[in-house]
Design a protein around this motif. Sequence first.
Motif, mmCIF file in Angstrom:
data_model
loop_
_atom_site.group_PDB
_atom_site.id
_atom_site.type_symbol
_atom_site.label_atom_id
_atom_site.label_comp_id
_atom_site.label_asym_id
_atom_site.label_seq_id
_atom_site.Cartn_x
_atom_site.Cartn_y
_atom_site.Cartn_z
ATOM 1 N N ASP A 102 0.844 -1.114 0.006
ATOM 2 C CA ASP A 102 -0.089 0.069 -0.020
ATOM 3 C C ASP A 102 0.728 1.192 -0.021
ATOM 4 O O ASP A 102 2.103 1.146 -0.095
ATOM 5 C CB ASP A 102 -1.013 0.070 1.353
ATOM 6 C CG ASP A 102 -2.287 0.706 1.005
ATOM 7 O OD1 ASP A 102 -3.188 -0.002 0.322
ATOM 8 O OD2 ASP A 102 -2.257 1.950 1.616
ATOM 9 N N ILE A 103 0.334 2.402 -0.047
ATOM 10 C CA ILE A 103 1.215 3.637 0.081
ATOM 11 C C ILE A 103 1.282 4.034 1.536
ATOM 12 O O ILE A 103 0.415 3.954 2.367
ATOM 13 C CB ILE A 103 0.193 4.731 -0.592
ATOM 14 C CG1 ILE A 103 -0.040 4.504 -2.022
ATOM 15 C CG2 ILE A 103 1.059 6.220 -0.547
ATOM 16 C CD1 ILE A 103 1.338 4.370 -2.888
ATOM 17 N N GLY A 104 2.312 4.342 1.651
ATOM 18 C CA GLY A 104 2.687 4.837 3.448
ATOM 19 C C GLY A 104 4.288 4.648 3.673
ATOM 20 O O GLY A 104 5.115 4.207 2.776
ATOM 21 N N CYS A 105 4.743 4.989 4.831
ATOM 22 C CA CYS A 105 6.008 4.578 5.172
ATOM 23 C C CYS A 105 6.150 3.128 4.933
ATOM 24 O O CYS A 105 7.173 2.539 4.524
ATOM 25 C CB CYS A 105 6.369 4.971 6.528
ATOM 26 S SG CYS A 105 6.315 6.812 6.797
ATOM 27 N N SER A 106 5.024 2.452 5.426
ATOM 28 C CA SER A 106 5.246 0.745 5.466
ATOM 29 C C SER A 106 5.447 0.381 3.938
ATOM 30 O O SER A 106 6.265 -0.519 3.516
ATOM 31 C CB SER A 106 3.930 0.413 5.945
ATOM 32 O OG SER A 106 2.718 0.974 5.677
ATOM 33 N N GLY A 107 4.542 0.931 3.091
ATOM 34 C CA GLY A 107 4.471 0.553 1.625
ATOM 35 C C GLY A 107 5.726 0.909 1.097
ATOM 36 O O GLY A 107 6.147 0.147 0.061
ATOM 37 N N HIS A 118 -0.351 3.507 14.397
ATOM 38 C CA HIS A 118 -1.510 4.314 14.852
ATOM 39 C C HIS A 118 -1.390 5.647 14.478
ATOM 40 O O HIS A 118 -1.870 6.698 15.336
ATOM 41 C CB HIS A 118 -1.409 4.421 16.613
ATOM 42 C CG HIS A 118 -1.401 2.977 17.256
ATOM 43 N ND1 HIS A 118 -0.070 2.360 17.459
ATOM 44 C CD2 HIS A 118 -2.487 2.145 17.748
ATOM 45 C CE1 HIS A 118 -0.753 0.885 17.912
ATOM 46 N NE2 HIS A 118 -2.200 0.941 17.933
ATOM 47 N N ARG A 119 -0.816 5.951 13.302
ATOM 48 C CA ARG A 119 -0.829 7.146 12.682
ATOM 49 C C ARG A 119 -0.844 7.144 11.180
ATOM 50 O O ARG A 119 -0.380 6.147 10.718
ATOM 51 C CB ARG A 119 0.609 7.890 13.136
ATOM 52 C CG ARG A 119 0.877 8.480 14.437
ATOM 53 C CD ARG A 119 -0.241 9.420 15.014
ATOM 54 N NE ARG A 119 0.118 10.007 16.264
ATOM 55 C CZ ARG A 119 -0.263 9.077 17.551
ATOM 56 N NH1 ARG A 119 -1.201 8.347 17.311
ATOM 57 N NH2 ARG A 119 -0.014 9.505 18.651
ATOM 58 N N TYR A 120 -1.149 8.200 10.567
ATOM 59 C CA TYR A 120 -0.826 8.380 9.094
ATOM 60 C C TYR A 120 0.525 8.921 9.049
ATOM 61 O O TYR A 120 0.712 10.379 9.263
ATOM 62 C CB TYR A 120 -1.823 9.354 8.631
ATOM 63 C CG TYR A 120 -3.211 8.674 8.336
ATOM 64 C CD1 TYR A 120 -3.514 7.894 7.084
ATOM 65 C CD2 TYR A 120 -4.259 8.948 9.107
ATOM 66 C CE1 TYR A 120 -4.684 7.626 6.638
ATOM 67 C CE2 TYR A 120 -5.484 8.383 8.716
ATOM 68 C CZ TYR A 120 -5.829 7.814 7.641
ATOM 69 O OH TYR A 120 -7.021 7.238 7.590
ATOM 70 N N SER A 121 1.521 8.068 8.993
ATOM 71 C CA SER A 121 3.060 8.585 9.280
ATOM 72 C C SER A 121 3.703 9.161 7.962
ATOM 73 O O SER A 121 4.212 10.349 8.074
ATOM 74 C CB SER A 121 3.700 7.549 9.716
ATOM 75 O OG SER A 121 3.416 7.376 11.228
ATOM 76 N N LEU A 122 3.399 8.674 6.856
ATOM 77 C CA LEU A 122 3.992 9.247 5.809
ATOM 78 C C LEU A 122 3.472 10.777 5.420
ATOM 79 O O LEU A 122 4.289 11.730 4.925
ATOM 80 C CB LEU A 122 3.767 8.213 4.465
ATOM 81 C CG LEU A 122 4.302 8.883 3.139
ATOM 82 C CD1 LEU A 122 5.837 8.432 3.206
ATOM 83 C CD2 LEU A 122 3.959 8.138 2.106
ATOM 84 N N THR A 123 2.335 10.929 5.695
ATOM 85 C CA THR A 123 1.718 12.409 5.786
ATOM 86 C C THR A 123 1.675 13.136 6.743
ATOM 87 O O THR A 123 1.098 14.242 7.135
ATOM 88 C CB THR A 123 0.048 12.225 5.084
ATOM 89 O OG1 THR A 123 -0.451 11.207 6.004
ATOM 90 C CG2 THR A 123 0.227 11.793 3.858
ATOM 91 N N THR A 124 2.801 12.831 7.745
ATOM 92 C CA THR A 124 3.468 13.523 8.725
ATOM 93 C C THR A 124 2.522 13.500 9.950
ATOM 94 O O THR A 124 2.357 14.602 10.894
ATOM 95 C CB THR A 124 3.637 14.891 8.441
ATOM 96 O OG1 THR A 124 2.579 15.685 8.135
ATOM 97 C CG2 THR A 124 4.632 14.994 7.494
ATOM 98 N N GLY A 159 -0.351 -0.156 5.618
ATOM 99 C CA GLY A 159 -0.454 0.725 7.231
ATOM 100 C C GLY A 159 -2.002 0.744 7.753
ATOM 101 O O GLY A 159 -2.885 0.046 7.174
ATOM 102 N N ASP A 160 -1.801 1.168 9.147
ATOM 103 C CA ASP A 160 -3.465 0.970 9.708
ATOM 104 C C ASP A 160 -4.152 2.081 8.833
ATOM 105 O O ASP A 160 -5.351 1.715 8.626
ATOM 106 C CB ASP A 160 -3.017 1.554 10.976
ATOM 107 C CG ASP A 160 -2.097 2.592 11.306
ATOM 108 O OD1 ASP A 160 -1.100 2.632 10.898
ATOM 109 O OD2 ASP A 160 -2.501 3.509 12.123
ATOM 110 N N GLY A 161 -3.589 3.190 8.407
ATOM 111 C CA GLY A 161 -4.481 4.138 7.731
ATOM 112 C C GLY A 161 -4.904 3.403 6.382
ATOM 113 O O GLY A 161 -6.240 3.719 6.209
ATOM 114 N N GLY A 162 -4.096 2.722 5.622
ATOM 115 C CA GLY A 162 -4.575 2.097 4.360
ATOM 116 C C GLY A 162 -5.431 1.013 4.546
ATOM 117 O O GLY A 162 -6.538 0.805 4.051
ATOM 118 N N GLY A 163 -5.220 0.238 5.606
ATOM 119 C CA GLY A 163 -5.728 -1.103 5.796
ATOM 120 C C GLY A 163 -7.372 -1.113 6.652
ATOM 121 O O GLY A 163 -8.323 -1.410 6.158
#
Length: 289
Positions: A52-57, A126-132, A96-100
């Motif tokens: 997905d998109i994110g720090c994780s992705g 527990h955060r949308y991290s890539l978007t700060t 991520g938790d945001g995407g999932g």
Amino acid sequence: MTENILTDPTSLDTSIRPTWCPGCGNFSIWLGLKQALTKLNLPKEDIILFYDIGCSGNMSDFNKVYAMHCLHGRAIPPAVGAKLANHNLKTIVVIGDGGGYGEGLTHYLNEMRGNHDISIFVHNNHRYSLTTGQMSPTTAKGTKTKSTPSGSIEQELNPMALALSNHATFVARELATAVPQLIQTMVDAINHPGFAVVDILQPCMVFNPEMDAVWYRNNTVRLTDENYQIATKQAAWEQATRTEKLPLGVFWKDDQKLPYHQEDAVLKKGPLVDHSLNVDIAPILEQFK
Ligand SMILES: Cc1ncc(C[n+]2csc(CCOP(=O)(O)OP(=O)(O)O)c2C)c(N)n1
Ligand code: SF4
Ligand SMILES: [Mg+2]
């Protein structure tokens, strides 16, 4: 020709080095995933990842595997599609938790109902991290984040309870930094013949510094340390809804229920990619003239 993985997880590395912040929990999840894939020792061509998109992705750049970097919240549907087309593939989603649990919640909930044979690894920081660092669906009520400067009002979502009540057949929670246990749970999830979800508690030192290693040590408990045995849904539910500690390990597993591709009449005959389509579509086209 079969390209065999691996006795060495570093052979999965691309030349791109991770851009994650120092101390980020994504490093140990990455390590765990590479070790799990190594342990499975499958041909490389039998594994596919959907990020997905994110720090994780962003892990998508660092692994030399067949993969797709998907739109935010949309990594699960293409994974299901790949599995339906070729159900010999071990199909893994990194999200991520945001995407999932936010943008992609409808996919999380609806694909588990079909018991599609895929594994979902949720990096839950527990955060949308890539978007700060905005609040995400798993942010605890009352937490101050960039998007909730006075404290969040919503109750947090419980992904384990949702998975149990919505027919997922492998439900587990792990801690990013407990790497040996994480590896084993990942291997078990990938080998599980059905929809497997592993919610991985992931420290994000930049946008969620309160939930650090000490916090996780004080607020988690390993199910096996309490002699928990997988037995009934009710017992799993009681663990999933605990509030004083977050249990780690496998809450629930049902490997008797058939995965989707073994229930469907066409798919039962073999992977779609092996089928030749001998269908005359001329009569169908006639209807649209
Ligand atoms: C459809 C869509 N909505 C929003 C965004 C912006 N966006 C990119 S990453 C992200 C947050 C990701 O959070 P999470 O899934 O928890 O992953 P993390 O970065 O925490 O690993 C958002 C909102 C986007 N790229 N696409
Ligand atoms: S912002 Fe958080 S999740 Fe993203 S790389 Fe940095 S520590 Fe990791
Ligand atoms: Mg997140």
